[in-house]
Each structure stands twice: as C-alpha cells, then as structure tokens.
Scaffold this active site. Structure first.
Site, PDB file in Angstrom:
ATOM      1  N   HIS A 104       0.815  -1.207   0.000  1.00  0.00           N
ATOM      2  CA  HIS A 104       0.000   0.000   0.000  1.00  0.00           C
ATOM      3  C   HIS A 104       0.851   1.260   0.000  1.00  0.00           C
ATOM      4  CE1 HIS A 104      -3.891  -1.790   0.266  1.00  0.00           C
ATOM      5  NE2 HIS A 104      -3.706  -2.348   1.448  1.00  0.00           N
ATOM      6  N   CYS A 108      -0.011   1.829  -5.522  1.00  0.00           N
ATOM      7  CA  CYS A 108      -0.975   2.760  -6.114  1.00  0.00           C
ATOM      8  C   CYS A 108      -0.361   4.147  -6.313  1.00  0.00           C
ATOM      9  CB  CYS A 108      -2.213   2.879  -5.230  1.00  0.00           C
ATOM     10  SG  CYS A 108      -3.151   1.347  -5.075  1.00  0.00           S
TER      11      CYS A 108
END
Length: 367
Positions: free
Chosen positions: A180, A286
């Site tokens: 993440h 991301c």
C-alpha cells in the site's frame, strides 16, 4: 459656545448602550441554549436534548478524526516497533527447527514461527522500506491484514500468490511484490518518490537509492533498478501493460517483450543490461498524483548476477537520465503530452542481449 461636557456624556452613554446590547445578545444566546430560570418543562427538555445532541456530534466527529487521522499512525508505530523487536530477537533452536528444509537465513526464523506465510525480507537502504514479505493464497488476503493476521488498513507487503520460492533458492523469473501507498508513509509510500510529477526530483531520488535488497529463506540477493513506470490498469484510458501476468518467460521472445516494455515505459534509464535467464524483482503500488483512477507506480530491478558488483559506480549513477518520451496510455498522453503520439524508443538496444535495433529506435543510443 458648544457644550463639550454634554457631548462627552452622550458619547459615553452610546458606548454603554452598545456594550449592554452585546451583553444582552450574548445572554440571549446562552438562555436559548441552556436551561434557564423561568423556562417551561418542555423548553428545558428541548434544550437538554439539543445539548446532548451537540455533545454526541462532537464525540462522533472526534472518533472519526481519530480513526482516519491518528489510528493509522498509531498502528504504523506499533507495527514497526513490534517488527523491530522481533527482528532483534535471537532465534531459538525451536524456531530454527521449524524452518522449511534447506532454509539458510535463520535470522528470519522468528518471523516464520509467527507466520508461515513469511517468504522474505525487503529493504531499500536509506528509506522507510524495511519489512517482512508474506505470500497469501490470493492477491487480496493481505490487503487489509497485518503480518500477525490482524485486521489493518495498512495491510502487509505481499508477493504475488503465483510466485515461486523453491528451497533450492530458485524463484520465478519475475517476483512481484505489492504494498500500500498510505498517508502513514509506511510500506510502499516512499516507493512513489521514484516517480513523482516532478521527474527531476525523482531522478535524484533514484540516484540515491538505486538498489533493492530482497532476501528469502533460501538466499540473499540484491537487485539493480532499471525501470520506473507509471502504469495504467483501465482499458478505458487506453493501452494496458499487464505486468502482473508476467511471472515467467516461456521463451526469449517473452523475455524481450517484458524487458523492452519496461524500458519503453520507464521514466529513467540506468543502463542496466539484461539477458535471457536473468531474474527480476517488481515493486507495485498505487499512484494518486496524476488524477486518474487505478494508476500504479511500478519499479523493476534486475537481480545482481554471480560475480557482479552489487552496486553502481559513481560514473554509472551520474549517467542516469530521463527518458525523452515515455510510452504511456492514451489518456495520460492527452493530459500530459498534449495528445502527441509516442515517438519511439530512446534506449540502447544493447541493454537487452540479442535485441535487434529497428525503426522504432529514434536516436543513437548511449551506454
């Protein structure tokens, strides 16, 4: 002759009246909010209900603020502290005995003893990337689960569930690690520094941190970065490079496709050479800066070969440079390249052993 005294008195009276009005207004507000002498029972109940509602709303707001602003940071600190303590723990004979057959990196025994999904340790010198890596039964299991198996929005860095980690030390041709990119700046948040909107700053960051270390239970290895990509995952935006599907190469053509695509799409060139049979490490996270949904920052590095230096020389680092024209999806080119078509390749075909130069190469390549 003017009566100055009366003028002074009149002015003072006006000030007193204004002050009294302010006091009356403030008192009226207070009387309207809290129970006051002379209020009816119904009015007192209404005010109490209103005040309780205000207090409850404040409590809810504080809980929400804590949950989304402070709790992730607390979890990050607690997690890092526990991992650090575990890493400083001297493996016991029992923990070492629990390791899989042929495991040689016994310092990771405490991690494996706690979670048998442990497959290795990832670190990048000088930045906040220094974590255990797990591998679940699929690529969603550890998105919101920490190393200890507890729920956590931070998740855990995990390897693609189809990657292989054999006890001979052999791995898939392309090991993909996902993590993440969160506000708490842990896991893969600092990976995004390799590809910011300000590419000149990212180039300097790459020069400072060009090597990745990934150790499994069976070997220790370093990897030299050769590609930093901004990748689209939505067909509606145009071209999609499906890098997660490329874990092994059935032949040289597949190898050439993967490596050439990585160079075409790379924001920078580091001059790392590649040949069929090399192993790669891909970090994926991301991206939120460019303004499109489901974009990824992907960093790809080639494993250091036997007998090869595991670092770049100062001369090599100085030669790192930006790609004059990066291959991007249609929407990115419309937004950031004025809609111009990709002009072609600017990298050295000699960087991929046996790769043939054709008309897609636009300039004389450098070393």
């Amino acid at each position: 002759m003017p009566d100055y005294k009366s003028v002074v008195v009149s002015t003072a009276d006006k000030k007193k009246k204004k002050k009294k009005k302010k006091e009356n207004a403030a008192l009226a507000i207070v009387k309207g909010l809290i129970p006051w002498k002379g209020d009816s029972v119904g009015e007192i109940i209404r005010k109490i209900v209103f005040l309780v509602s205000i207090v409850a709303l404040c409590v809810v707001v504080l809980i929400i603020i804590d949950k989304y602003m402070f709790e992730p940071e607390r979890q990050r600190k607690e997690y890092q502290s526990s991992i650090l303590q575990l890493g400083n723990h001297e493996p016991t004979a029992e923990e070492i005995a629990e390791l899989p057959e042929k495991a040689i990196n016994t310092e990771y025994a405490p991690f494996y003893a706690i979670n048998n999904d442990f497959v290795g340790w990832l670190s990048i010198k000088g930045i906040n990337v220094n974590y255990p890596v797990v591998q679940g039964e699929n690529n969603t299991e550890y998105l919101e689960k920490d190393f200890y198996g507890n729920y956590s929005k931070n998740g855990t860095i995990f390897a693609d569930y189809e990657n292989e980690f054999k006890n001979t030390g052999e791995t898939s041709a392309n090991t993909i690690l996902y993590g993440h990119n969160l506000r708490t700046e842990n896991f893969f948040a600092e990976i995004t520094e390799y590809r910011r909107v300000n590419l000149d700053e990212s180039l300097e960051f790459l020069k400072e941190h060009p090597v990745i270390e990934f150790n499994t239970l069976y070997e220790k290895a370093k990897y030299k970065i050769f590609s930093v990509m901004l990748i689209n995952t939505r067909e509606e935006y145009g071209d999609v490079f499906n890098y997660p599907a490329i874990l092994n190469f059935a032949n040289r053509d597949e190898f050439n496709y993967f490596t050439s695509e990585c160079l075409d799409r790379s924001e920078f060139f580091t001059g790392v050479d590649m040949k069929y049979g090399d192993k790669f490490l891909t970090l994926s996270t991301c991206e939120f800066e460019v303004g499109l949904y489901d974009m990824r920052i992907v960093v790809v590095a080639r494993k250091v070969r036997d007998g090869e230096s595991d670092s770049f020389t100062d001369k090599q680092i100085k030669s790192f440079k930006r790609n004059p024209d990066t291959k991007q999806c249609r929407t990115i080119r419309e937004l950031y390249y004025y809609g111009k078509e990709w002009s072609g390749r600017y990298w050295n075909p000699a960087w991929i052993e046996g790769f043939k130069k054709d008309s897609s190469f636009k300039t004389e390549s450098s070393d």
